[in-house]
Design an enzyme around this catalytic site. Structure first.
Site, PDB file in Angstrom:
ATOM      1  N   ASP A 150      60.356   0.434  42.930  1.00  9.27           N
ATOM      2  CA  ASP A 150      61.599   0.873  43.572  1.00  9.27           C
ATOM      3  C   ASP A 150      62.192  -0.243  44.427  1.00  9.27           C
ATOM      4  O   ASP A 150      63.342  -0.155  44.854  1.00  9.27           O
ATOM      5  CB  ASP A 150      61.344   2.099  44.453  1.00  9.27           C
ATOM      6  CG  ASP A 150      61.351   3.382  43.635  1.00  9.27           C
ATOM      7  OD1 ASP A 150      61.643   3.310  42.424  1.00  9.27           O
ATOM      8  OD2 ASP A 150      61.060   4.456  44.203  1.00  9.27           O
ATOM      9  N   ASP A 181      59.545  10.245  35.290  1.00 13.39           N
ATOM     10  CA  ASP A 181      59.078   9.882  36.632  1.00 13.39           C
ATOM     11  C   ASP A 181      57.917  10.782  37.048  1.00 13.39           C
ATOM     12  O   ASP A 181      57.663  11.844  36.457  1.00 13.39           O
ATOM     13  CB  ASP A 181      60.252  10.045  37.613  1.00 13.39           C
ATOM     14  CG  ASP A 181      60.164   9.102  38.794  1.00 13.39           C
ATOM     15  OD1 ASP A 181      59.058   8.592  39.079  1.00 13.39           O
ATOM     16  OD2 ASP A 181      61.208   8.881  39.442  1.00 13.39           O
TER      17      ASP A 181
HETATM   18  C1  GLA Z   1      61.581   7.599  42.143  1.00 16.86           C
HETATM   19  C2  GLA Z   1      61.935   6.491  41.178  1.00 16.86           C
HETATM   20  C3  GLA Z   1      63.339   6.018  41.429  1.00 16.86           C
HETATM   21  C4  GLA Z   1      64.303   7.179  41.302  1.00 16.86           C
HETATM   22  C5  GLA Z   1      63.886   8.306  42.218  1.00 16.86           C
HETATM   23  C6  GLA Z   1      64.696   9.548  41.963  1.00 16.86           C
HETATM   24  O1  GLA Z   1      61.489   7.111  43.442  1.00 16.86           O
HETATM   25  O2  GLA Z   1      61.031   5.438  41.269  1.00 16.86           O
HETATM   26  O3  GLA Z   1      63.684   4.989  40.551  1.00 16.86           O
HETATM   27  O4  GLA Z   1      64.299   7.608  39.963  1.00 16.86           O
HETATM   28  O5  GLA Z   1      62.523   8.639  42.052  1.00 16.86           O
HETATM   29  O6  GLA Z   1      64.314  10.606  42.767  1.00 16.86           O
END
Ligand code: GLA
Length: 726
Positions: free
Chosen positions: A547, A477
């Site tokens: 997300d 990420d």
């Molecule tokens: C980001 C990612 C999510 C999750 C969060 C965790 O927003 O896109 O899928 O992994 O971080 O903090």
């Protein structure tokens, strides 16, 4: 496939029998762009704008030919000598002036496409592509430029990249190095781009091109959710299956610029490359600089033609070959089920239920290393919180493996919390401007990946986790854009290199770690799809799309991203209802249907599902597994009902024996008549059976007429058609 030169040495013609690209050498000096479109046998000078007298401009040569620098279609335009349109290369040579006058030196067909270590680039077997190298130079500025054109055998695609060399005795300052510049004839075009934000990425914007410069890009340090490193120029009225399309994409994950200039006379110049607003590079004598590679895609079959060209290129020539046709596991991700509040009991319970439903991979997302249950601490230390997870990651992995699932883990390696041991020990390791307080994003700073010791720290940390063989998947990420872009590894006069060096540093880490662990499945993520680009797909075969897991929003988001990236590159998860991002309620079936043509996952607390829902999930997964091999490698088509209320995706298997079409109806509309969708790419001479109804239709009939969708009194409804050749 061939690259040929006219016998008098004035024309180079690249063709693969489907497309042609023609370059003319004017007076053996300047490279002019003459043609890029459907294949022709040879070019004899057609279509050239005829010389006519112009004023308030500067003459080419002695002026007798009525040719002007600001009207010639330069193949790789430079500024300062009378072409006032967008330059592709701006550099300051020994005089300090931003004047470059590139003149032709030589051209040749290379036996093999040159690779550039450190940059994600297309690769191909020698018989799959051919590369033309053109060398130009400006001895006054002390610069030599190698222009590379690669044409692919079975794609409507040419890729471009450049190498700049300093051939003089003093440093050159590169200010703008575009990867591709294309001249198009004066006529109307629509400009298509993909814009967005966190949780609503990849929306299509379409408008008529007007006089002047239209430009999108990123200065976020990543490709960002604001715009994809992509644009297309469309024949007005282009639809999903009809119309002429020129698509442009950059294989790069950092700051980029994509600009189109329609000049006073209606001629069009289109460019894509590094963002000149956030870039300078000092090129020392004897050194070279390589631009990222850009992709030029031509389609006469509308947006689907462009989509399929990009998909094939990415699957066959960009993604790690190990994962090209590999089936992706159905996963359960802990994020929406647990957020930061993870513990062994929850993990074991979810993993047990997951196994019972047919899920294959359990992914432990954020939270496992945090001191608390939020994003305020611990990033950078990457030590498991033993209070939450006694026994550490090894124990978690053993529990998950013991259930018969593979195990995945979330990292955000580029970031560091101010409240972390790493930051306390190495405050100078972050990207920051000395004497400014660094700006936080999601309570974090970013590590300066331009520094070798930072890259080594990350590699050591990742090797530490991966060498044991307990981790089968990593979600990588990156949750904030860059600010304060100064690298302590560079002197003040070279800080314009910092943003690009960050990305080169990132690529170096990704290259090593993915080479060392080729069987680990890596999924890119950046607050969802904020760094979803072809550069990342060179290392990571898939990306978390957004997300936002709401089925209705996903239709738009996935339809935007899959204009560029194949379905096997996109993660799509079924989550709980009402949706955590939008509050919208949809049925479990709708949520699944919207995901099933991509990499299917579940991201919800399975203990909150009723037994009936769990049974339904088990059936969904079984159905997905039965089809996934051809669904992931098949050809993807889109279509829309004229009122935009219904969207259809269909995938046709590579051997044309199967087809699945999913239709999403947004709202029930009593005014609408039944939407009808024609299928594509079936065998017209064969018959196909609808597996749900048993009805048999001709392939020609399905492609000419199509299937009709019933009017159903439900919002956010889907219909699935599965057709099998008989
Ligand atoms: C980001 C990612 C999510 C999750 C969060 C965790 O927003 O896109 O899928 O992994 O971080 O903090």
């Amino acid at each position: 496939m061939s690259i040929t030169f006219h016998s008098d040495g004035s024309i180079a013609h690249l063709t693969n029998g489907t497309i042609s690209y023609v370059i003319e050498l004017l007076d053996h000096t300047y490279l002019l762009h003459r043609y890029f479109s459907q294949a022709i046998r040879a070019w004899h000078g057609t279509g050239v704008t005829l010389p006519s007298k112009r004023s308030y401009t500067t003459e080419y040569a002695d002026g007798t030919q009525n040719l002007y620098f600001d009207a010639l279609p330069f193949e790789y335009p430079t500024p300062g000598r009378g072409d006032y349109r967008l330059p592709a290369l701006t550099a300051e040579g020994p005089s300090g002036a931003a004047v470059v006058d590139l003149k032709f030196c030589s051209w040749q067909v290379l036996p093999q496409k040159p690779t550039v270590p450190g940059l994600p680039m297309t690769f191909s077997a020698p018989d799959e592509s051919e590369t033309l190298e053109i060398v130009c130079s400006d001895p006054v500025a002390g610069i030599k430029v190698h222009l590379y054109y690669t044409i692919f055998r079975d794609l409507n695609i040419i890729t471009r990249h450049q190498r700049m060399e300093n051939t003089g005795n003093t440093a050159i300052r590169l200010r703008n190095v575009q990867s591709l510049s294309l001249e198009l004839p004066a006529r109307d075009y629509e400009l298509l781009t993909l814009y967005g934000c966190h949780a609503k990425e990849a929306n299509q914007s379409r408008a008529l091109l007007h006089q002047g410069v239209q430009r999108i890009g990123s200065c976020y340090g990543s490709s960002s959710p604001r715009h994809q490193p992509f644009f297309a120029l469309l024949q007005p009225g282009t639809a999903e299956q009809t119309g002429e399309v020129y698509g442009f994409q950059l294989i790069y994950s950092g700051n980029f610029s994509a600009a189109v200039e329609k000049d006073t006379f209606g001629q069009v110049r289109a460019q894509i490359g590094l963002n000149p607003d956030t870039f300078t590079w000092t090129l020392e004598p004897g050194k070279a600089f390589d631009t990222p590679e850009a992709v030029l895609n031509y389609s006469t079959n509308g947006l689907n033609g462009m989509r399929q060209g990009f998909h094939k290129l990415i699957r066959n020539h960009i993604m790690p070959p190990r994962w090209r046709d590999a089936q992706r596991p159905v996963l359960l991700n802990s994020w929406e089920a647990m957020y930061y509040d993870v513990n062994l009991d929850k993990i074991e319970t979810q993993a047990q239920l997951a196994k019972e439903l047919g899920i294959e991979l359990f992914v432990l997302d954020d939270g496992w290393f945090r001191a608390g249950n939020d994003s305020r601490s611990s990033m950078g230390d990457w030590t498991c919180n033993q209070n939450k997870l006694p026994g550490g990651i090894d124990r978690v992995a053993s529990i998950v493996h013991a259930k018969g699932l593979t195990f995945g883990l979330w990292f955000e390696p580029e970031a560091v919390s101010p409240n972390s041991q790493l930051y306390r020990t190495h405050p100078d390791w972050i990207v920051h401007v000395p004497s400014y307080a660094p700006v936080k994003g999601r309570h974090e700073y970013l590590l300066d990946l331009g520094r070798a010791e930072v890259r080594q720290y990350l590699l050591d940390m990742l090797h530490g986790y991966l060498a044991g063989g307990q981790i089968d998947y990593i979600k990588w990420d990156m949750n904030r854009p860059l600010t304060d872009v100064v690298s302590s590894a560079l002197p003040p006069e070279r800080q314009g290199e910092a943003a690009h060096r960050y990305i080169l540093g990132l690529y170096a880490v990704l290259d090593e770690i993915t080479r060392c662990y080729p069987d680990v499945l890596f999924e890119g993520c950046s607050s969802g799809g904020a760094r979803f680009d072809a550069g990342m797909l060179h290392y990571f075969p898939q990306n978390w799309t957004s997300d936002n897991t709401d089925a209705c929003d996903r239709v738009t988001i996935q339809s935007g991203f899959d204009l560029l990236y194949p379905q096997s590159a996109m993660g799509a998860h079924v989550s709980i209802t009402p949706n955590h991002q939008t509050g919208r309620s949809t049925t479990l079936d709708t949520r699944y249907q919207v995901c099933r043509l991509y990499n299917l996952g579940y991201e919800l607390d399975l203990t909150l599902c009723t037994p009936e829902e769990r049974d339904e999930i088990a059936r969904q997964i079984a159905a997905y597994k039965a089809q996934r091999s051809w669904l992931m490698t098949g050809t993807l088509f889109h279509s829309q009902s004229s009122d935009q209320n219904c969207t259809a995706w269909s995938v046709v298997s590579p051997d044309q024996t199967q087809c699945m079409m999913i239709v999403f109806q947004k709202l029930y509309n009593p005014l609408a008549s039944c939407a009808r969708f024609a299928l594509c790419s079936l065998d017209p001479a064969s018959d196909y059976r609808d597996t749900a109804t048993g009805k048999v239709y001709g392939g020609d009939e399905l492609m000419q007429i199509g299937l009709t969708v019933p009017l159903v009194k439900h919002d956010f409804t889907t219909f699935c058609f599965h057709l099998v050749k008989i």
